[in-house]
Design a protein around this motif. Structure first.
Motif, PDB file in Angstrom:
ATOM      1  N   HIS A  78     -73.518  24.732  -6.064  1.00 35.32           N
ATOM      2  CA  HIS A  78     -74.509  25.400  -5.228  1.00 35.32           C
ATOM      3  C   HIS A  78     -74.402  24.999  -3.764  1.00 35.32           C
ATOM      4  O   HIS A  78     -74.927  25.698  -2.888  1.00 35.32           O
ATOM      5  CB  HIS A  78     -75.918  25.129  -5.757  1.00 35.32           C
ATOM      6  CG  HIS A  78     -76.574  26.346  -6.308  1.00 35.32           C
ATOM      7  ND1 HIS A  78     -76.003  27.117  -7.286  1.00 35.32           N
ATOM      8  CD2 HIS A  78     -77.749  26.975  -5.993  1.00 35.32           C
ATOM      9  CE1 HIS A  78     -76.793  28.136  -7.571  1.00 35.32           C
ATOM     10  NE2 HIS A  78     -77.857  28.073  -6.786  1.00 35.32           N
ATOM     11  N   ALA A  79     -73.740  23.885  -3.484  1.00 37.00           N
ATOM     12  CA  ALA A  79     -73.519  23.502  -2.089  1.00 37.00           C
ATOM     13  C   ALA A  79     -72.660  24.536  -1.363  1.00 37.00           C
ATOM     14  O   ALA A  79     -72.729  24.637  -0.140  1.00 37.00           O
ATOM     15  CB  ALA A  79     -72.854  22.131  -2.024  1.00 37.00           C
ATOM     16  N   ALA A  80     -71.859  25.306  -2.102  1.00 37.51           N
ATOM     17  CA  ALA A  80     -71.029  26.339  -1.474  1.00 37.51           C
ATOM     18  C   ALA A  80     -71.901  27.400  -0.818  1.00 37.51           C
ATOM     19  O   ALA A  80     -71.675  27.800   0.328  1.00 37.51           O
ATOM     20  CB  ALA A  80     -70.112  26.969  -2.520  1.00 37.51           C
ATOM     21  N   PHE A  81     -72.926  27.869  -1.514  1.00 36.77           N
ATOM     22  CA  PHE A  81     -73.812  28.892  -0.959  1.00 36.77           C
ATOM     23  C   PHE A  81     -74.639  28.324   0.192  1.00 36.77           C
ATOM     24  O   PHE A  81     -74.864  28.993   1.199  1.00 36.77           O
ATOM     25  CB  PHE A  81     -74.722  29.432  -2.058  1.00 36.77           C
ATOM     26  CG  PHE A  81     -73.979  29.865  -3.300  1.00 36.77           C
ATOM     27  CD1 PHE A  81     -72.893  30.728  -3.212  1.00 36.77           C
ATOM     28  CD2 PHE A  81     -74.342  29.393  -4.551  1.00 36.77           C
ATOM     29  CE1 PHE A  81     -72.202  31.121  -4.343  1.00 36.77           C
ATOM     30  CE2 PHE A  81     -73.662  29.785  -5.676  1.00 36.77           C
ATOM     31  CZ  PHE A  81     -72.587  30.649  -5.585  1.00 36.77           C
ATOM     32  N   PHE A  82     -75.081  27.100   0.044  1.00 39.92           N
ATOM     33  CA  PHE A  82     -75.837  26.410   1.090  1.00 39.92           C
ATOM     34  C   PHE A  82     -74.995  26.301   2.361  1.00 39.92           C
ATOM     35  O   PHE A  82     -75.463  26.601   3.467  1.00 39.92           O
ATOM     36  CB  PHE A  82     -76.228  25.030   0.577  1.00 39.92           C
ATOM     37  CG  PHE A  82     -76.962  24.167   1.561  1.00 39.92           C
ATOM     38  CD1 PHE A  82     -78.331  24.260   1.699  1.00 39.92           C
ATOM     39  CD2 PHE A  82     -76.280  23.226   2.325  1.00 39.92           C
ATOM     40  CE1 PHE A  82     -79.022  23.445   2.595  1.00 39.92           C
ATOM     41  CE2 PHE A  82     -76.945  22.420   3.225  1.00 39.92           C
ATOM     42  CZ  PHE A  82     -78.327  22.526   3.368  1.00 39.92           C
ATOM     43  N   ALA A 172     -62.566  24.315  -3.674  1.00 36.14           N
ATOM     44  CA  ALA A 172     -61.564  25.179  -3.044  1.00 36.14           C
ATOM     45  C   ALA A 172     -62.020  25.625  -1.654  1.00 36.14           C
ATOM     46  O   ALA A 172     -61.225  25.658  -0.703  1.00 36.14           O
ATOM     47  CB  ALA A 172     -61.293  26.391  -3.927  1.00 36.14           C
ATOM     48  N   LEU A 173     -63.299  25.949  -1.520  1.00 33.39           N
ATOM     49  CA  LEU A 173     -63.827  26.338  -0.216  1.00 33.39           C
ATOM     50  C   LEU A 173     -63.766  25.174   0.772  1.00 33.39           C
ATOM     51  O   LEU A 173     -63.464  25.369   1.956  1.00 33.39           O
ATOM     52  CB  LEU A 173     -65.257  26.837  -0.361  1.00 33.39           C
ATOM     53  CG  LEU A 173     -65.425  28.223  -0.992  1.00 33.39           C
ATOM     54  CD1 LEU A 173     -66.897  28.501  -1.283  1.00 33.39           C
ATOM     55  CD2 LEU A 173     -64.860  29.304  -0.080  1.00 33.39           C
ATOM     56  N   MET A 174     -64.030  23.981   0.297  1.00 30.87           N
ATOM     57  CA  MET A 174     -63.961  22.813   1.170  1.00 30.87           C
ATOM     58  C   MET A 174     -62.546  22.632   1.719  1.00 30.87           C
ATOM     59  O   MET A 174     -62.354  22.418   2.923  1.00 30.87           O
ATOM     60  CB  MET A 174     -64.398  21.566   0.408  1.00 30.87           C
ATOM     61  CG  MET A 174     -64.390  20.294   1.253  1.00 30.87           C
ATOM     62  SD  MET A 174     -64.811  18.791   0.319  1.00 30.87           S
ATOM     63  CE  MET A 174     -63.342  18.633  -0.715  1.00 30.87           C
ATOM     64  N   LEU A 175     -61.558  22.746   0.853  1.00 35.47           N
ATOM     65  CA  LEU A 175     -60.174  22.598   1.301  1.00 35.47           C
ATOM     66  C   LEU A 175     -59.781  23.699   2.278  1.00 35.47           C
ATOM     67  O   LEU A 175     -59.067  23.457   3.256  1.00 35.47           O
ATOM     68  CB  LEU A 175     -59.235  22.618   0.089  1.00 35.47           C
ATOM     69  CG  LEU A 175     -59.370  21.453  -0.909  1.00 35.47           C
ATOM     70  CD1 LEU A 175     -58.380  21.616  -2.048  1.00 35.47           C
ATOM     71  CD2 LEU A 175     -59.170  20.112  -0.205  1.00 35.47           C
TER      72      LEU A 175
END
Length: 379
Positions: A78-82, A172-175
């Motif tokens: 959920h941190a991705a949406f945040f 994956a989004l973080m990278l």
């Protein structure tokens, strides 16, 4: 009809929470702006921003509880949406800097000038307007959640497998966002904001305004989540959580119900991230970290999964403890957080708000045990 829908889910816990939020919305501005700095009732600008950050996390925890507590979807991403919501707001704030940046370029943010970019990427266009950024704050996380959920739920991916996939998504989004060629500031992210809606972002009045906006967003999110849970739709969501195969056998397309709750939850998390960024002053790829999503799960578990009000309480208490212990005992905080999660899992499975009910459930059992010898003796 619409008013009835939003009011139908309000109960005693909702009344208490909304009352507390209303008091905060009035008391904090008065204490921050209406008292002298040397007054014992004065609240500093730093404290106002810190309280606003706690409430942003509370909104994130609320969004997670909507899908975990009432649909049974344990999201570890959920941190991705945040963070996507935060980046959308950060892009707007970067466009407001204009020629006041270090390099004085009115069109390109400083990090693009440093990397020798010659023109603004197409996906940055429109973010000079607040209304466009506000739409993107919910649209981008919502579209990602919808696309992800469409394939995952239709493929009937559930349980731990779904949790692992959500964690892989945010990793994956973080990278990807760490890469400079993505156009989002790379490792440093977006920072050095100057103003929002024409107001100095560092001014005390602006900080108070952002805090009040966060209080309002949390209240609206809570009322919306309560209305959904209390509606007929919410009853189906709870049934899906408890026995999805039976609900599907009755003719319900469970993937559509799960997709709705999942997308709504992502939009709420995006709003939380958008309010978080101007109060903290920075957004970078580290917010995508899977550890951030796991912390959100701990907030929900500590407060009480499936209660809506519990995750709000859990997020505030855990982050208050984090602020204290990372300053007093920084090397022990992660151990304390892990130990807290273990203790809650073993002894408080219903969280803080479920403690009273847990005690009530045990009292009749003890009474029954003590009553049996007396009955047998009388016979």
């Amino acid at each position: 009809m619409l008013t009835r829908f939003f009011l139908m889910g309000l109960d005693k816990k909702a009344g208490v929470l909304l009352t507390v939020l209303a008091v905060l919305a009035v008391a904090v501005p008065v204490m921050a702006l209406g008292t002298a700095p040397d007054s014992p009732w004065h609240i500093s600008t730093h404290t106002v921003a810190l309280l606003g950050k706690y409430l942003c996390f509370a909104l994130l925890a609320l969004s997670l509880d909507l899908v975990w507590g009432f649909v049974g979807i344990l999201s570890l991403g959920h941190a991705a949406f945040f963070t996507l919501g935060g980046y959308a707001m950060g892009m707007y704030l970067m466009r407001q800097i204009g020629s006041r940046g270090m390099y004085g370029n009115a069109d390109l943010p400083d990090f693009m000038v440093f990397l020798n970019w010659t023109e603004l990427p197409w996906y940055w266009h429109g973010f000079d307007q607040f209304w466009f950024a506000a739409i993107m704050v919910m649209l981008v996380p919502g579209l990602l959640a919808f696309a992800f959920g469409w394939f995952a739920f239709r493929s009937r991916v559930t349980g731990v497998y779904l949790s692992i996939i959500t964690q892989a998504l945010t990793f994956a989004l973080m990278l990807a966002f760490f890469r400079n060629d993505m156009g989002f500031g790379g490792n440093n992210g977006l920072t050095d904001f100057k103003e929002i809606l024409g107001f100095d972002i560092q001014a005390a009045s602006t900080r108070v305004g952002l805090f009040v906006a966060t209080v309002v967003a949390l209240a609206v999110g809570y009322v919306l989540a309560s209305a959904v849970v209390a509606s007929k739709l919410g009853k189906v969501l709870i049934a899906v959580r408890d026995a999805e195969s039976r609900v599907r056998f009755l003719g319900y397309e469970t993937d559509r119900y799960k997709l709705f709750a999942w997308t709504l939850s992502a939009c709420m998390a995006g709003v939380a991230g958008a309010l978080y960024v101007p109060q903290v002053g920075i957004i970078n790829p580290s917010e995508f970290s899977p550890a951030s999503s796991i912390e959100a799960v701990i907030w929900v578990a500590v407060g009480g999964r499936g209660t809506l009000a519990g995750p709000v309480l859990g997020a505030v208490l855990v982050n208050f403890g984090k602020s204290y212990f990372t300053a007093a005992l920084p090397e022990l905080w992660l151990f304390a957080l892990g130990g807290l999660f273990v203790l809650v899992t073993l002894f408080l499975p219903k969280g803080i708000l479920g403690l009273a009910a847990q005690l009530r459930d045990r009292l009749p059992a003890r009474a029954t045990v003590t009553a049996k010898p007396a009955d047998q003796k009388g016979v």
